[in-house]
Enzyme design. Structure first.
Site, PDB file in Angstrom:
ATOM      1  N   LYS A 195      27.640  35.284 -30.255  1.00  0.00           N
ATOM      2  CA  LYS A 195      26.767  34.843 -31.342  1.00  0.00           C
ATOM      3  C   LYS A 195      27.605  34.324 -32.505  1.00  0.00           C
ATOM      4  O   LYS A 195      28.350  35.072 -33.132  1.00  0.00           O
ATOM      5  CB  LYS A 195      25.896  35.991 -31.866  1.00  0.00           C
ATOM      6  N   SER A 248      31.750  41.873 -41.777  1.00  0.00           N
ATOM      7  CA  SER A 248      31.892  42.828 -42.878  1.00  0.00           C
ATOM      8  C   SER A 248      31.866  44.267 -42.371  1.00  0.00           C
ATOM      9  O   SER A 248      31.304  44.559 -41.302  1.00  0.00           O
ATOM     10  CB  SER A 248      30.772  42.591 -43.888  1.00  0.00           C
ATOM     11  N   THR A 249      32.430  45.151 -43.153  1.00  0.00           N
ATOM     12  CA  THR A 249      32.514  46.551 -42.746  1.00  0.00           C
ATOM     13  C   THR A 249      31.118  47.150 -42.608  1.00  0.00           C
ATOM     14  O   THR A 249      30.843  47.899 -41.658  1.00  0.00           O
ATOM     15  CB  THR A 249      33.363  47.329 -43.777  1.00  0.00           C
ATOM     16  N   GLU A 269      36.795  43.991 -36.199  1.00  0.00           N
ATOM     17  CA  GLU A 269      37.672  43.300 -37.157  1.00  0.00           C
ATOM     18  C   GLU A 269      36.862  43.143 -38.433  1.00  0.00           C
ATOM     19  O   GLU A 269      35.924  42.346 -38.481  1.00  0.00           O
ATOM     20  CB  GLU A 269      38.073  41.919 -36.615  1.00  0.00           C
ATOM     21  N   CYS A 303      39.717  36.932 -44.278  1.00  0.00           N
ATOM     22  CA  CYS A 303      39.713  38.399 -44.304  1.00  0.00           C
ATOM     23  C   CYS A 303      41.033  38.990 -44.736  1.00  0.00           C
ATOM     24  O   CYS A 303      41.083  40.035 -45.347  1.00  0.00           O
ATOM     25  CB  CYS A 303      39.325  38.909 -42.934  1.00  0.00           C
ATOM     26  N   GLU A 403      36.034  43.797 -51.857  1.00  0.00           N
ATOM     27  CA  GLU A 403      36.384  42.510 -51.261  1.00  0.00           C
ATOM     28  C   GLU A 403      35.514  41.416 -51.890  1.00  0.00           C
ATOM     29  O   GLU A 403      34.290  41.487 -51.829  1.00  0.00           O
ATOM     30  CB  GLU A 403      36.127  42.548 -49.743  1.00  0.00           C
TER      31      GLU A 403
HETATM   32  P1  NAD Z   1      28.769  39.573 -41.763  1.00  0.00           P
HETATM   33  O1  NAD Z   1      29.111  40.980 -41.424  1.00  0.00           O
HETATM   34  O2  NAD Z   1      27.675  39.335 -42.718  1.00  0.00           O
HETATM   35  O3  NAD Z   1      28.394  38.753 -40.435  1.00  0.00           O
HETATM   36  C1  NAD Z   1      29.255  38.691 -39.322  1.00  0.00           C
HETATM   37  C2  NAD Z   1      28.430  38.338 -38.110  1.00  0.00           C
HETATM   38  O4  NAD Z   1      27.525  39.416 -37.854  1.00  0.00           O
HETATM   39  C3  NAD Z   1      27.563  37.085 -38.267  1.00  0.00           C
HETATM   40  O5  NAD Z   1      27.508  36.399 -37.040  1.00  0.00           O
HETATM   41  C4  NAD Z   1      26.212  37.672 -38.623  1.00  0.00           C
HETATM   42  O6  NAD Z   1      25.141  36.803 -38.294  1.00  0.00           O
HETATM   43  C5  NAD Z   1      26.202  38.914 -37.745  1.00  0.00           C
HETATM   44  N1  NAD Z   1      25.269  39.955 -38.190  1.00  0.00           N
HETATM   45  C6  NAD Z   1      24.686  40.109 -39.392  1.00  0.00           C
HETATM   46  N2  NAD Z   1      23.866  41.179 -39.375  1.00  0.00           N
HETATM   47  C7  NAD Z   1      23.944  41.718 -38.135  1.00  0.00           C
HETATM   48  C8  NAD Z   1      23.353  42.841 -37.507  1.00  0.00           C
HETATM   49  N3  NAD Z   1      22.498  43.634 -38.154  1.00  0.00           N
HETATM   50  N4  NAD Z   1      23.684  43.117 -36.230  1.00  0.00           N
HETATM   51  C9  NAD Z   1      24.570  42.343 -35.563  1.00  0.00           C
HETATM   52  N5  NAD Z   1      25.151  41.246 -36.098  1.00  0.00           N
HETATM   53  C10 NAD Z   1      24.848  40.935 -37.380  1.00  0.00           C
HETATM   54  O7  NAD Z   1      30.141  38.928 -42.225  1.00  0.00           O
HETATM   55  P2  NAD Z   1      30.360  37.450 -42.732  1.00  0.00           P
HETATM   56  O8  NAD Z   1      29.776  37.407 -44.105  1.00  0.00           O
HETATM   57  O9  NAD Z   1      29.927  36.467 -41.715  1.00  0.00           O
HETATM   58  O10 NAD Z   1      31.956  37.382 -42.795  1.00  0.00           O
HETATM   59  C11 NAD Z   1      32.667  37.855 -43.851  1.00  0.00           C
HETATM   60  C12 NAD Z   1      33.217  39.238 -43.569  1.00  0.00           C
HETATM   61  O11 NAD Z   1      33.925  39.225 -42.336  1.00  0.00           O
HETATM   62  C13 NAD Z   1      34.219  39.675 -44.602  1.00  0.00           C
HETATM   63  O12 NAD Z   1      34.045  41.037 -44.879  1.00  0.00           O
HETATM   64  C14 NAD Z   1      35.550  39.447 -43.910  1.00  0.00           C
HETATM   65  O13 NAD Z   1      36.604  40.216 -44.401  1.00  0.00           O
HETATM   66  C15 NAD Z   1      35.212  39.794 -42.516  1.00  0.00           C
HETATM   67  N6  NAD Z   1      36.168  39.177 -41.592  1.00  0.00           N
HETATM   68  C16 NAD Z   1      37.086  39.972 -40.979  1.00  0.00           C
HETATM   69  C17 NAD Z   1      38.040  39.406 -40.139  1.00  0.00           C
HETATM   70  C18 NAD Z   1      39.085  40.244 -39.448  1.00  0.00           C
HETATM   71  O14 NAD Z   1      39.739  39.745 -38.543  1.00  0.00           O
HETATM   72  N7  NAD Z   1      39.282  41.494 -39.832  1.00  0.00           N
HETATM   73  C19 NAD Z   1      38.023  38.033 -39.912  1.00  0.00           C
HETATM   74  C20 NAD Z   1      37.060  37.250 -40.551  1.00  0.00           C
HETATM   75  C21 NAD Z   1      36.132  37.847 -41.395  1.00  0.00           C
END
Ligand code: NAD
Length: 504
Positions: A195, A248-249, A269, A303, A403
């Site tokens: 996804k 996100s966490t 991640e 990230c 963050e």
């Molecule tokens: P997010 O957690 O909002 O979304 C990540 C993914 O999860 C998206 O595809 C989103 O549609 C999906 N999602 C949202 N709600 C969900 C649910 N209830 N169940 C399952 N999936 C769901 O994160 P974001 O805003 O897309 O990305 C930014 C975050 O990602 C930041 O915290 C960043 O640090 C982190 N990040 C971490 C790494 C790493 O390698 N550690 C890499 C890139 C981004």
């Protein structure tokens, strides 16, 4: 701070024309069982530079996730599980070649969808291809082991794929992140249901379409849709045997709960608040550029951003002066221009979040530069924010601890080694960290003491598929990239063969 000279209407016209060019030959939507899924409610995918839709993308729903999982199992059991390692490797190389033939198309999609400067978008598309090639190669050399167990026992291990795995990726480096997950999973022999993020699905959908005829139908499925429906359905699906999540966490923790109900393993991640320690002997020219790259690359939407510069008192003034200069030297503009070094944030929501943090920061610390949206009227339709630097930040402030995911740097100072390490590790996160010094022994001692999964010395990156990537603490566990990721997509079986005494 520089900015590009085109006026707003010229930028808008150019983007509309690029939207047509990038989407003319393609119907976007889900990619399930080797076919495009082009019905379903549409979502406009916004170009963050001009705030207009690039293209409408039909969204998948929970039923589509079921369909994709069924197709993936059929493909897995219908032959993919028996495909030789050589065969899987050859197909991955073929897919990498197909993407390489479309680098400019994929780069344009990534640039328009994320607002990423085109040179960065190109680098990430090339990084995605390199990742696929790495796993196509690595899997050929990957093997189980024999365990010495005596004359009457032949004991060995084998690696098997899980079957169908689910993968959820974020919006900040869409195709590269997808390749980090698809490369090892497919090489290991799994079938995938991925996804993409709701805001940035275009490059991943197109890359999946380019796999047509390369992988058997159903081996690679992409289900664009919302996190709360489609993402949740992937996380909770009874027939998905492993889930790999980047995001996100908070959301990651929910995905873990959903997977725990069926005891499915997960790779996480997650977020970061990464420190970079600048020691008194650091080569400031090198280090300022490393820290600035680390926080301003991809408009800070990354990230492992070095969002906390922790600088020795004796060099703090000079570091700060040079760092502000580096921040102000960024060229904000149209990401389609090769000279642009910083584009907009990817969404209006992210602009609101980042500017909210900046406003909070103004009450918590001293603002040195930036702190708002750029004055250039040509950029007023986009989600732009200036590179921003705060000084006098402490770890108990909001901007020093949360963050931000935007181009916002905080600078704090330290007096001795123990204080530097304490400040650096005093965070719930542990993704990346950085060290600026010319002393080899200090490098190794500090790398040992930093509680983070990545340590960059005197530079930011480069991220290579060859090495594992991932965090400690609330930045996650398990790894993307490296041979470790290949192992995470496999189950290990120990085989005990009891040997009879020869009767001859
Ligand atoms: P997010 O957690 O909002 O979304 C990540 C993914 O999860 C998206 O595809 C989103 O549609 C999906 N999602 C949202 N709600 C969900 C649910 N209830 N169940 C399952 N999936 C769901 O994160 P974001 O805003 O897309 O990305 C930014 C975050 O990602 C930041 O915290 C960043 O640090 C982190 N990040 C971490 C790494 C790493 O390698 N550690 C890499 C890139 C981004």
């Amino acid at each position: 701070m520089g900015s590009s000279h085109a006026d707003g209407s010229a930028i808008a016209e150019r983007h509309r024309s690029k939207h047509r060019e990038a989407t003319a030959d393609t119907a976007f939507g889900g990619w399930i069982d080797g076919e495009r899924r082009t019905d379903g409610p549409e979502r406009g995918i916004e170009d963050p530079v001009i705030g207009e839709s690039i293209v409408e993308v039909p969204q998948c729903d929970i039923g589509d996730v079921d369909g994709a999982v069924d197709a993936a199992w059929s493909a897995f059991e219908g032959g993919w599980t028996d495909a030789s390692v050589r065969d899987r490797s050859k197909r991955l190389f073929e897919w990498a070649d197909a993407l390489a033939d479309h680098v400019e198309e994929l780069t344009l999609l990534e640039c328009l969808d994320c607002g990423k400067p085109i040179s960065q978008a190109r680098g990430e598309v090339e990084g995605a291809i390199d990742t696929l090639e790495f796993y196509a190669s690595a899997v050929r050399a990957h093997r189980g082991s024999e365990v010495p167990a005596g004359d009457d026992l032949h004991l060995y291990t084998t690696q098997e794929p899980y079957g169908v795995v689910g993968q959820i990726v974020p919006w900040n480096y869409p195709l590269w992140a997808a390749a980090w997950k698809l490369g090892p999973a497919l090489a290991a022999g799994n079938a995938c249901v991925l996804k993409p993020a709701s805001d940035t699905p275009l490059s991943t959908i197109r890359a999946a379409q380019l796999s047509e005829g390369i992988f058997p139908d159903g081996v690679l499925n992409v289900v664009p849709g919302s996190g709360s429906d489609v993402g949740q359905a992937v996380a909770a699906h009874e027939d998905i045997r492993k889930v790999s999540f980047t995001g996100s966490t908070g959301v990651g923790s929910g995905v873990m709960h959903a997977a725990a109900d069926r005891v499915a393993p997960v790779t996480m991640e997650l977020g970061g608040k990464s420190p970079f320690i600048v020691f008194p002997d650091a080569d400031l020219e090198k280090v300022v550029s490393a820290v600035a790259d680390g926080i301003f690359y991809s408009t800070g939407e990354i990230c492992d951003a070095f969002s906390r510069a922790i600088v020795h008192d004796s060099v703090a003034d000079e570091f700060t002066e040079r760092f502000v200069e580096a921040a102000e030297s960024h060229v904000l503009g149209d990401p389609l221009d090769e000279v642009t070094t910083m584009g907009p944030l990817t969404s209006g929501e992210q602009l609101e979040t980042v500017t909210g943090y900046i406003e909070t920061g103004k009450g918590e610390a001293e603002l040195l530069c930036g702190g708002g949206t750029p004055g250039n009227p040509a950029l007023s339709a986009g989600h732009y924010v200036e590179p921003t630097v705060f000084r006098g930040v402490t770890n108990d402030t909001t901007i020093g601890s949360e963050e931000i995911f935007g181009p916002v740097q905080t600078i704090q100072t330290f007096e001795d080694y123990d204080e530097a390490i304490e400040l650096a590790n005093d965070t719930q996160y542990g993704l990346a960290s950085g060290i600026g010094t010319e002393s080899t022994s200090l490098v190794h001692r500090t790398a040992d003491d930093l509680d983070a999964g990545l340590v960059y010395v005197n530079e930011y990156g480069p991220i290579m598929p060859d090495a594992p990537y991932g965090g400690f603490k609330q930045s996650g566990f398990g790894k993307d990239l490296g041979l470790e990721a290949l192992e995470h997509y496999q189950r290990t079986k120990s085989v005990y063969v009891n040997l009879d005494e020869p009767e001859l």
